[in-house]
Design a protein around this motif. Structure first.
Motif, short mmCIF file in Angstrom:
data_model
loop_
_atom_site.label_atom_id
_atom_site.label_comp_id
_atom_site.label_asym_id
_atom_site.label_seq_id
_atom_site.Cartn_x
_atom_site.Cartn_y
_atom_site.Cartn_z
N ARG A 132 41.24 50.46 41.27
CA ARG A 132 40.18 49.92 40.44
C ARG A 132 38.91 50.79 40.57
NH1 ARG A 132 36.43 46.55 41.20
NH2 ARG A 132 35.79 45.24 39.46
N GLU A 176 34.93 49.52 34.00
CA GLU A 176 35.12 48.38 34.91
C GLU A 176 36.36 47.61 34.48
OE1 GLU A 176 32.47 47.96 38.13
OE2 GLU A 176 33.87 46.43 37.43
N VAL A 177 37.33 47.51 35.35
CA VAL A 177 38.53 46.75 34.96
C VAL A 177 38.76 45.65 35.97
CG1 VAL A 177 39.66 48.66 33.79
CG2 VAL A 177 40.00 48.36 36.23
N SER A 178 39.53 44.66 35.55
CA SER A 178 39.79 43.53 36.45
C SER A 178 41.07 43.79 37.23
CB SER A 178 39.90 42.24 35.66
OG SER A 178 41.11 42.25 34.95
N PHE A 179 41.18 43.14 38.38
CA PHE A 179 42.39 43.28 39.17
C PHE A 179 43.60 42.78 38.39
CE2 PHE A 179 39.49 43.29 42.92
CZ PHE A 179 39.90 44.51 43.42
N GLY A 180 43.36 41.71 37.65
CA GLY A 180 44.47 41.13 36.87
C GLY A 180 45.09 42.17 35.97
N ALA A 181 44.23 42.94 35.30
CA ALA A 181 44.72 43.97 34.38
C ALA A 181 45.46 45.07 35.14
CB ALA A 181 43.55 44.56 33.61
N GLU A 196 37.44 37.22 38.53
CA GLU A 196 38.61 38.02 38.88
C GLU A 196 39.84 37.16 39.08
OE1 GLU A 196 37.43 41.62 38.21
OE2 GLU A 196 39.38 41.28 39.13
N THR A 255 41.16 35.87 35.90
CA THR A 255 41.86 36.93 35.15
C THR A 255 43.26 37.17 35.72
OG1 THR A 255 39.70 37.96 35.25
CG2 THR A 255 41.37 39.14 34.05
N VAL A 256 43.34 37.23 37.08
CA VAL A 256 44.64 37.45 37.70
C VAL A 256 45.59 36.33 37.27
CG1 VAL A 256 45.91 37.50 39.88
CG2 VAL A 256 43.75 38.73 39.67
N ALA A 257 45.08 35.08 37.35
CA ALA A 257 45.93 33.94 36.99
C ALA A 257 46.38 34.05 35.54
CB ALA A 257 45.16 32.65 37.22
N TYR A 260 46.69 36.76 33.63
CA TYR A 260 47.71 37.79 33.42
C TYR A 260 49.07 37.32 33.94
CZ TYR A 260 44.71 41.46 31.63
OH TYR A 260 43.88 42.20 30.85
#
Lengths: 112, 865
Positions: A35, A45-50, B51, B54-56, B58
């Motif tokens: 990241r 800036e990117v998210s962890f989910g992505a 965050e 978002t993780v959830a 995805y």
């Protein structure tokens, strides 16, 4: 090339960035450094989910593999799951780079 | 890892996240880096939350469909949950029953709360406000017509403003004797702001000159046979002729429970008007309050008053009643919801305990590929199943409770907008509560499982979930629950005891003594002499009428006395303890004691001359014991500072105690009787006997009618019929019973909640010490030894809570006004009974885990270690 082969070789822009980051980080390719690297070099800036979602997609395409590496310091000695590019991943990056260069040729210096 | 991170990990797993641990570690590392990099704590928290979401997201989006269909959308899981619940139904049933009581109580209280706080039943009723003016000390300030005019002219916030006042009036009706009705005098604006439309006839207009009257639907049907030709007829109200111009709709009883309405005549209103209004478009209540305060204060200053005013503008139906019933109900509802939350935590423990007991089946599930998420969903579904079955029973309980309340109060709600009924909102509320609590109680074990590694749990038999710190905490929680439920159960039992003992006592005559209320509202009766003369004449004619056995007057009904004072007796120092004990003060006519069969113990009874000249009083036997230590009271003098000021009153006789309720406390209540003529109140009860109730009541009405044809009397519940004192006491008793039943429900529910907690805790305990038990059995302990040990552990773990609960109950219970002297707050029978019941049921709760422990195969347990 056949259809499915083309699809698995083809890298989306973000996949491309993540795969490059994994290659650059070597043994340290897990969420936080990936990241950070993308933020520093691609100014994004990117998210962890992505990041996780993309890593999983790359894994499904056979471009990355995961392995447990003992982590030091912050993670408290617990093993870290780090990503590593496979040969197919390296090929895919080169192919993508080539495609990009070819596309940029008419633009001359600006495109390289 | 801190609890918050662990919770987040559990939630991520719930969403099917395969790498929840990795994600949490990454987010945490980055969060710490940001914090050390100088980011504000709040901003970092927001970032972390974003965050995680978002993780959830995805995970949910990308997750494998087959995986998700197994874990999140679970027909299969639902069936499995149902099977699990039905396989060992005893405990889920107990949990459902506990929740049902909680839901039932919450539903019933919610029903009563919504029933009491309805908006005014007129078009856009919730926008009708009540301009409530208080002085600096918080006492209500009556408004005048002048105030209304000033507000109408000086404020812009109100679109409409009107004033009204209420009173009880006598009305002559075509057939029979005059009746007493509730009347409201209102300004014309009030009719308009209520959007009132009469059923028959028209609304009053300015030209009616104050003579116009509107009658209510009930008056129209009861006394005028619902004849539309009533419009235009003349009726006499409080000795003034008025013309009926219309009949209102059935639902119109504005402002409280009125029967007739007229228009306030200019100059005719007193200084105790209330003001109601609707706000102008776009005006807020706060703006209107500022506007109205400005005008009223300017008026007060102009009148030379310096005291400040406080203006409030509640909705018309809010802030009614002295005790703030709505507040009390809301508090009660809050308590019940707290209780439900505790029971959720217990149900969740129970589920987790059951899950651990089923470790084998979990292991099998896990072996064939079920992840924590699936097990979590499984548990969630079990919790929701239990909660929903509890909710269905709870809805039935709520319906029963509401119907019971309806039948108890049979329509005597106080205010006309109040209507307690079983309605869809109650069902929805109960179901929503069930869903929320079911989710919550399912989530807690889910989160705990999410934190711990499943394999670890299975290997360690609960130790992975319940560390020593958590065990200590859950023991505290359990003891807290036991204390709380113990207090609730004792108070509930005391209330139930009070309810049972509130049977009317047989030591005074009540079933063939009838009551009618008299109230002097007609002009001319301000003079007590005139009231006294009328009463004397009435007593004379009653004495001559064969239909009436005896007739007396009393300011209050026996058993419902509430006026009291702390007497100062000449030559007796005020004992601070005794001084706090009030003496009930009654004003009665001479025949009162004979009528109620109260024997004279010493001295003399009242004579008709008493009341003039020197003040005299009779006291009850209890009074002599309380205040004079049993000494001779005859001739002693006392003062009643609150009721009769400084004047000395001489005791001339002692009569037997009366008790309206069968309890020692009720019997020990001291009473003081004054001659009726001393007070000669403006409203009182006529108490009489007669072989035939209706004939006797009719004779009393006739005698009154001959003395004053404009004076109406009414029964205790309004209307014409005279009711017996016994019936009135029975009605009051039913109100106590309702409170008693509801609190008993709450108490039993609280106790069950704690017992479920005990069951869950013991299940854990047994599960944790499996190897110890196995070892003991291998060394020769018998099954009954093990059973005894588990039972002992269980009882020992609730003992501190139980002891504290009893101590606190003994401290708290005396403050309960609701016992009303029917029950001693420290009644040993109740305490011993509750103790025995608690120990018995706690023992039962330990039996399940105990039997499970006793059935263990020591060889197998030791091998698995």
């Amino acid at each position: 090339m056949t259809g499915p082969r083309a699809t698995s070789d083809y890298l989306g822009e973000f996949e491309h960035l993540v795969l490059l980051a994994v290659m650059a980080l070597g043994e340290q390719a897990y969420g936080v450094p990936i990241r950070r690297l993308i933020a520093q070099r691609a100014d994004r800036e990117v998210s962890f989910g992505a990041v996780y979602s993309t890593l999983r997609r790359l894994q499904a395409k056979g471009h990355v593999q995961f392995s447990n590496q003992p982590a030091s310091g912050f993670a408290g000695g617990r093993p870290r799951r780090v990503a590593r590019t496979t040969a197919s991943g390296v090929r895919a990056v080169h192919a993508a780079q080539r495609r990009l260069r070819r596309m940029a040729e008419p633009l001359g210096e600006a495109g390289s | 890892m801190s609890r918050r991170w662990a919770t987040a990990r559990g939630l991520l797993r719930l969403c099917g996240a395969r790498d929840a641990g990795e994600a949490i570690r990454d987010v945490r590392e980055e969060a710490i880096a940001r914090r050390t990099g100088g980011h504000a704590r709040g901003r970092v928290a927001v970032w972390v939350a974003r965050e995680l979401v978002t993780v959830a997201w995805y995970e949910l989006r990308d997750g494998d469909m087959t995986r998700r269909s197994k874990s999140i959308f679970p027909l299969l899981a639902l069936r499995l949950a149902a099977r699990n619940v039905s396989r060992r139904p005893a405990i889920p049933l107990l949990a459902a029953l506990t929740l049902a009581l909680g839901y039932g109580a919450a539903g019933a209280i919610f029903g009563v709360y919504t029933g009491f706080s309805r908006p005014l039943p007129v078009p856009e009723g919730d926008s009708v406000h009540w301009l409530r003016v208080l002085d600096e000390r918080g006492n209500p300030v009556g408004m005048t017509l002048g105030d209304l005019e000033a507000l109408q002219q000086g404020t812009r916030a109100f679109a409409e403003l009107g004033a009204y006042e209420t009173a009880s009036v006598s009305m002559r009706v075509p057939a029979g004797f005059p009746v007493r009705l509730s009347h409201a005098a209102m300004t014309l604006e009030v009719f308009h702001l209520l959007r009132a439309e009469p059923l028959v006839g028209r609304l009053p207009v300015d030209d009616d000159g104050g003579r116009a009257v509107l009658i209510g639907h009930n008056v129209w049907t009861d006394y005028f046979e619902a004849d539309p030709a009533v419009v235009g007829e003349t009726v006499r109200i409080d000795a003034v002729d008025r013309v009926i111009v219309g009949v209102m709709h059935e639902g119109h009883r504005f402002p409280f429970q009125q029967d007739v309405w007229s228009v306030i005549e200019p100059g005719g209103a007193g200084a105790s008007l209330e003001i109601a209004g609707r706000l102008g478009d776009g005006i807020t209540a706060d703006q209107a309050i500022i506007d109205a305060s400005r005008v009223l204060e300017a008026r007060r200053r102009a009148g030379g008053e310096t005291l400040g005013l406080r203006v409030r503008l509640p909705a018309f139906t809010e802030e009614r009643g002295e005790g703030g019933e709505s507040l009390a109900l809301a508090t009660l509802l809050g308590l019940v919801i707290c209780l439900l939350l505790v029971s959720c935590s217990n149900v969740s423990n129970l589920l987790l305990g059951r899950a651990l007991v089923r470790a084998d089946s979990l292991a099998v599930h896990s072996a064939i590929g079920a992840g924590p998420a699936q097990l979590v969903v499984q548990m969630l579904l079990e919790a929701i199943l239990i909660a929903l079955s509890g909710a269905l029973a709870g809805v039935v309980i709520a319906a029963g409770a509401i119907l019971y309340i309806q039948s108890t109060l049979h329509g005597h709600w106080g205010y006309y907008w109040m209507r307690v009924q079983f309605e869809p909102a109650v069902v929805l509320f109960t179901l929503a509560l069930a869903l929320a609590t079911g989710l919550l109680s399912g989530m807690l074990p889910a989160l705990r499982l999410g934190r711990a590694d499943l394999g670890e749990i299975l290997r360690s038999n609960a130790a992975g979930v319940v560390g020593p710190g958590r065990r200590r905490m859950s023991r505290w929680l359990l003891n807290g629950q036991v204390t709380f439920s113990c207090i609730a159960l004792i108070i509930a039992a005391l209330m139930a005891g009070a309810m049972l003992r509130s049977r009317t006592a047989s030591d005074f005559r009540a079933d063939d003594v009838y009551a009618l209320s008299v109230s002097f509202s007609t002009e001319g009766y301000e003079d007590p002499e005139r009231r006294r003369a009328l009463r004397a004449a009435l007593e004379q004619s009653a004495a001559l009428d064969a239909r009436i056995g005896a007739l007396v007057a009393s300011n209050v009904l026996p058993g419902l006395e509430n006026q009291g004072d702390v007497p100062q007796i000449e030559g007796v120092a005020i004992d601070p303890e005794v001084g706090r004990k009030r003496t009930l003060v009654l004003a009665v006519t001479p025949g009162y004691f004979e009528l109620f069969n109260l024997s004279l113990l010493s001295g003399r009874r009242f004579e008709s001359i008493d009341g003039a000249g020197e003040r005299v009083a009779l006291v009850s036997d209890a009074f002599v014991h309380h205040h004079l230590d049993g000494g001779d009271p005859i001739g002693r003098r006392l003062r009643l500072p609150a009721l009769a000021g400084d004047e000395w009153i001489r005791i001339v006789g002692v009569v037997a105690n009366t008790a309206a309720y069968e309890s020692a406390e009720s019997r020990a209540q001291s009473r003081l009787y004054l001659p009726f003529a001393v007070l000669e109140p403006r409203s009182y009860q006529l108490l009489f006997t007669g072989a035939d109730r209706d004939a006797a009541a009719s004779a009393v009405r006739q005698a009154l009618n001959e003395l004053d044809p404009d004076l109406g009397v009414s029964g205790y519940f309004g209307g014409r019929s005279a009711v017996s004192v016994e019936e009135i006491l029975r009605y009051v008793r039913r109100i106590y019973q309702t409170v008693g039943v509801l609190s008993l429900m709450g108490g039993v529910s609280a106790a069950l909640v704690a017992l479920i907690g005990l069951y869950g805790a013991l299940t854990f305990e047994v599960q944790r010490s499996l190897s110890e038990i196995g070892l003991r059995m291998a060394m020769g302990a018998t099954r009954s030894d093990v059973l005894r040990q588990v039972t002992r552990t269980g009882l020992r773990s609730v003992a501190p809570g139980l002891a504290l609960g009893f101590l606190m109950s003994a401290a708290v219970a005396p403050a309960l006004g609701v016992l009303r002297g029917h029950m001693s707050a420290r009644d040993p029978l109740i305490y011993v009974g509750v103790f025995l019941a608690y120990v018995a049921v706690a023992t039962l709760a330990t039996l399940g885990p105990g039997r499970r422990a006793a059935r263990l195969d020591p060889a197998r347990v030791l091998r698995s270690d």
